[in-house]
Design an enzyme around this catalytic site. Structure first.
Site, PDB file in Angstrom:
ATOM      1  N   LYS A  86       0.851  -1.195   0.000  1.00 17.78           N
ATOM      2  CA  LYS A  86       0.000   0.000   0.000  1.00 17.78           C
ATOM      3  C   LYS A  86       0.883   1.240   0.000  1.00 17.78           C
ATOM      4  O   LYS A  86       1.600   1.502   0.965  1.00 17.78           O
ATOM      5  CB  LYS A  86      -0.920   0.059   1.224  1.00 17.78           C
ATOM      6  N   GLU A 107      10.412   0.736  10.433  1.00 22.25           N
ATOM      7  CA  GLU A 107      11.364   1.837  10.249  1.00 22.25           C
ATOM      8  C   GLU A 107      10.575   3.102  10.523  1.00 22.25           C
ATOM      9  O   GLU A 107       9.732   3.520   9.726  1.00 22.25           O
ATOM     10  CB  GLU A 107      11.945   1.802   8.832  1.00 22.25           C
ATOM     11  N   CYS A 165      13.019  10.859   7.567  1.00 19.56           N
ATOM     12  CA  CYS A 165      12.996  10.282   8.912  1.00 19.56           C
ATOM     13  C   CYS A 165      14.346  10.398   9.607  1.00 19.56           C
ATOM     14  O   CYS A 165      14.410  10.501  10.833  1.00 19.56           O
ATOM     15  CB  CYS A 165      12.560   8.823   8.853  1.00 19.56           C
ATOM     16  N   GLU A 191       9.689  15.026  16.557  1.00 13.72           N
ATOM     17  CA  GLU A 191      10.015  14.999  15.133  1.00 13.72           C
ATOM     18  C   GLU A 191       9.075  15.954  14.392  1.00 13.72           C
ATOM     19  O   GLU A 191       7.868  15.723  14.304  1.00 13.72           O
ATOM     20  CB  GLU A 191       9.870  13.583  14.581  1.00 13.72           C
TER      21      GLU A 191
END
Length: 797
Positions: A193, A267, A301, A398
């Site tokens: 997906k 991850e 990331c 983040e």
């Protein structure tokens, strides 16, 4: 029109637009909407729903895309399951040919894919053209090689099965390649997906799969939002989930897959430190910062979003950064002269703005270059915060945008302390002309990837992935291939086989048990190198094979686990010992166990009722197994990966630190040894819960530890109810990894409880092992006792 001679004086940029007519034409061909790619065909959504995909630079609609439902996912999984039998049966060479063909077709369509990615995602064409798409092709080439070598390089391992893969929007096609290439090379089939913001290059990839004649069902692509992803995660016939995205969603996936038996790799997010020492090439470091945080608008990331500068050069670095920021060009991402493009979506832009406002409210100083942004589109300027407190929101959260939070440090130790003061551990960058200093700091950083005097280096040959709440598992290299393989066990035991007899495959003794009184003593806990009474003050009765009481053992509780974790934390020097020294200690353990073999044999007979011959064999295998892990202590090597750039890329196997180990009931001594020895041979400290039914072999073992130079705190033994203690270990934030060998319900419980700090969990799902056979020993145990850190060290002038 400006003259060239005038431009050479002014150095003004002119527009350099990239042609996009082929992509516009392709989108026009699909103006009625894109469908799912299932079983080799494009299939309309079962419920007829679609959603719009936008160009974030212009806020214009690009296409209508199918919204996947649970029914669509089910069709895709069934197609993948059907294709798995024939695809996994192909030779590695045959699979390699398909992967090679995919790589060649991607190269032939590089410019088309680059433009499509830029229009869909908003990142500059220079990045998609020069970085993303070439690296996509590289991954398929590299993994064609792994497919060719799979039988010889991974003996005894086979594909996992049907892999559900969910990828993010920041590197849409590259993340697809990171996941599909190793999965196919290993012989798996895929249901993928793409992110709802950026599905278009995945659908273009589906066309490439048809072009190369990839067998139907090997790759299936179902588009949609989180509902679609949830259907993949929860589908009972998916064998593995690979997810890249936020830590919050990763935690939900860990909870949802708990007890399902699905293999899982995550991850997740990061808050990566970018450390600059006072002897660094400051101009080079500033260019590194540009690549670390303003590459892809900071939507990375592993972005170097925390700048740590040594105090003496901080103001000089900030001044250079402000000057450099003023020259960064923000605008149309199809302009080849643009440095920064658009944020992917208004939702993400709003979040960035809110966090920047919070940073100012908390007292940090914001600098943004005074340059106009395009009047339309999701744009945000490069931003620098100084006077940032290490505990402030912008230093901890983040942001996933072009926002840099700068802090200072005085000493290398302080730099490491600030860098590691994060729940994340994905990547780091270290800048200094002193190579000894950089390598020393790199070894101390809690991060899966460390770049020396460089940043954002990626290659298919090097593993990528994080520590702590940045997830677990690796993508790329040998370690990435391991995520898509599993050991092939010829004769797995059935979960309902009887522990004492069939599990160990040993005969029950006919003679009466003699030589031991009915109640001989109360076995204590073993914490920090000392015998300890349980905090509860309670003990429980250990029964023999005929139900007779043979001893008492301490009933450990949460406080005992906390004490054991604290003791393990104080034994950190064990991980710093040389592998040779650890090997010598394990050899000594084996030697001392051998000298007391008869005593352990009698204990096993008394606890389990197996014959004396069978008990002797269990002790003998335990001694050999300890020798094997002693031998592996200095031989389970890392590697120097052959990456494309001029780097010595070191893949180092590092211990987790504190590990929790829940031992099985079968083979009480051998099960204990088979789990503890690989963990400590790699430098971990362990908190062990031995078999609840047969704990005495483990409690006797602490006398072996006392006489074998095992440092206090390296092995801590807490007896009691396995699942009660397992839950405490799974929830403990200072336990970095957990092994559980018990019931199916217990496996589900620890996997779910581990979601707090996202520790990797290895559980047996209630299926016992034949500990005396090959499945009870091997490199799988060593691999699961370590995490791989890749350190990129440049060389040459």
């Amino acid at each position: 029109m400006a003259l060239v001679k005038d431009i050479l004086v002014s150095m003004d940029y002119g527009p350099a637009p990239e042609a996009n007519e082929p992509v516009v034409g392709w989108l026009d061909q699909h103006k009625d909407g894109f469908n799912h790619f299932i079983d080799g065909k494009f299939v309309a959504p079962s419920e007829g729903e679609r959603f719009a995909v936008f160009n974030p630079a212009y806020e214009t609609e690009l296409a209508q895309v199918a919204q996947g439902s649970a029914a669509d996912v089910d069709k895709a999984v069934k197609a993948a399951r059907k294709a798995f039998k024939s695809w996994s049966a192909l030779s590695g060479h045959d699979r390699a040919v398909y992967l090679y063909a995919i790589a060649r077709h991607i190269q032939k369509r590089e410019r088309f894919l680059s433009v499509l990615e830029t229009m869909d995602n908003g990142k500059p064409i220079r990045e998609t053209r020069d970085i993303d798409i070439p690296l996509v092709a590289r991954h398929f080439y590299h993994h064609a090689g792994w497919a060719e070598l799979i039988e010889s390089e991974f003996p005894g391992e086979g594909p996992v099965g049907v892999c559900g893969q969910i990828i993010p929007w920041n590197f849409p096609l590259l993340m697809l390649a990171w996941k599909i290439a190793p999965a196919l090379a290993a012989g798996n089939t895929v249901v993928l997906k793409p992110a709802e913001y950026t599905p278009l290059t995945a659908l273009a990839f589906a066309e490439i799969c048809r072009e190369v004649g990839l067998p139907a069902g090997v790759v299936n692509i179902v588009t949609g939002d989180g509902v679609t992803g949830n259907a993949i995660v929860e589908h009972p016939d998916v064998d593995k989930i690979a997810f890249t995205g936020s830590t919050e969603v990763g935690r939900i996936i860990r909870e949802k897959t708990a007890g399902s038996g699905k293999k899982l790799s995550l991850e997740l997010g990061g808050k990566s430190p970018f450390i600059v020492f006072d002897d660094a090439d400051l101009d080079g470091a500033v260019e590194g910062v540009v690549d670390a945080i303003w590459f892809n608008q900071g939507q990375v990331c592993c972005a170097g979003s925390r700048l740590l500068v040594q105090e003496g050069v901080a103001e000089a670095v900030y001044a250079k950064l402000r000057t450099r920021m003023a020259s960064l060009r923000v605008g149309d991402p199809l302009d080849k002269s643009v440095d920064m493009g658009a944020i992917v979506d208004p939702v993400q832009l709003k979040r960035i703005k809110e966090l920047v406002a919070k940073g100012e409210a908390e007292g940090a100083t914001l600098f943004q270059a005074n340059k106009g942004l395009p009047s339309k589109g999701c744009f945000f300027p490069p931003s620098l915060f100084t006077n940032v407190a290490p505990a402030s929101t912008i230093a901890e959260v983040e942001i996933f945008g072009p926002v840099l939070a700068a802090m200072t440090f005085r000493t290398p130790d302080e730099a490491v302390a600030i860098a590691n003061n994060s729940r994340f551990g994905l990547a780091a960058s270290v800048w200094s002309e002193n190579i000894n200093l950089t390598l020393d700091v790199a070894a101390k950083l809690k991060a899966g990837v460390v770049w020396i005097n460089s940043t954002n280096m990626f290659d298919a040959a090097a593993g990528f992935g994080g520590y702590r709440e940045s997830g677990y598992g690796r993508e790329g290299g040998r370690e990435g291939m391991a995520e898509y393989l599993k050991p092939v066990i010829d004769k797995p035991l059935k979960a309902d086989e009887k522990i004492a007899a069939k599990l160990s495959a040993l005969p029950v003794a006919d003679e009466e048990i003699s030589g031991l009184p009915s109640i001989d003593r109360t076995a204590k806990l073993y914490v920090g190198g000392k015998q300890a009474r349980p905090d509860s003050g309670y003990s429980y009765t250990v029964l023999g094979p005929k139900g007779q009481p043979i001893s008492q053992a301490g009933l450990g509780n949460r406080k005992d686990i906390r004490n054991a974790v604290e003791a393990a934390g104080k034994a950190g020097s064990w991980g710093g010992a040389t592998a040779h020294n650890r090997a010598q200690v394990l050899y000594y353990v084996a030697e001392n166990l051998s000298s007391r073999a008869k005593e352990f044999e009698e204990r096993i007979v008394a606890m389990t009722g197996v014959s004396a011959k069978a008990a002797a064999e269990e002790v003998a295998v335990s001694i050999r197994r300890t020798f094997w892990y002693a031998a592996q202590a200095d031989k389970f090597d890392g590697a120097v990966h052959a990456t494309k750039s001029r780097h010595v890329t070191l893949a180092m196997n590092e211990a987790f630190g504190n590990m929790g180990i829940l031992c099985p009931d079968e083979a009480p001594l051998l099960g204990f040894v088979s789990l503890v020895m690989p963990a400590i041979s790699m430098g971990n400290r362990v908190i062990v819960v031995p078999s609840s039914s047969h704990p005495l072999a483990a409690t006797d073992f602490y006398q072996i530890l006392d006489t074998s130079d095992v440092p206090a705190g390296v092995v801590n033994i807490v007896t009691g109810e396995r699942d009660v203690l397992a839950k405490t270990l799974a929830e403990h934030d200072d336990v970095a990894a957990l092994w559980y060998f018990g019931s199916k319900a217990g496996s589900a419980m620890v996997e779910k409880a581990s979601a707090g700090n996202l520790k990797p969990v290895w559980s047996n799902q209630g299926v016992p092992r034949r500990w005396s056979e090959a499945s009870g020993q091997g490199r799988e145990f060593l691999r699961r006792a370590t995490q791989v850190k890749n350190i990129w060290v440049p060389y040459g002038e």
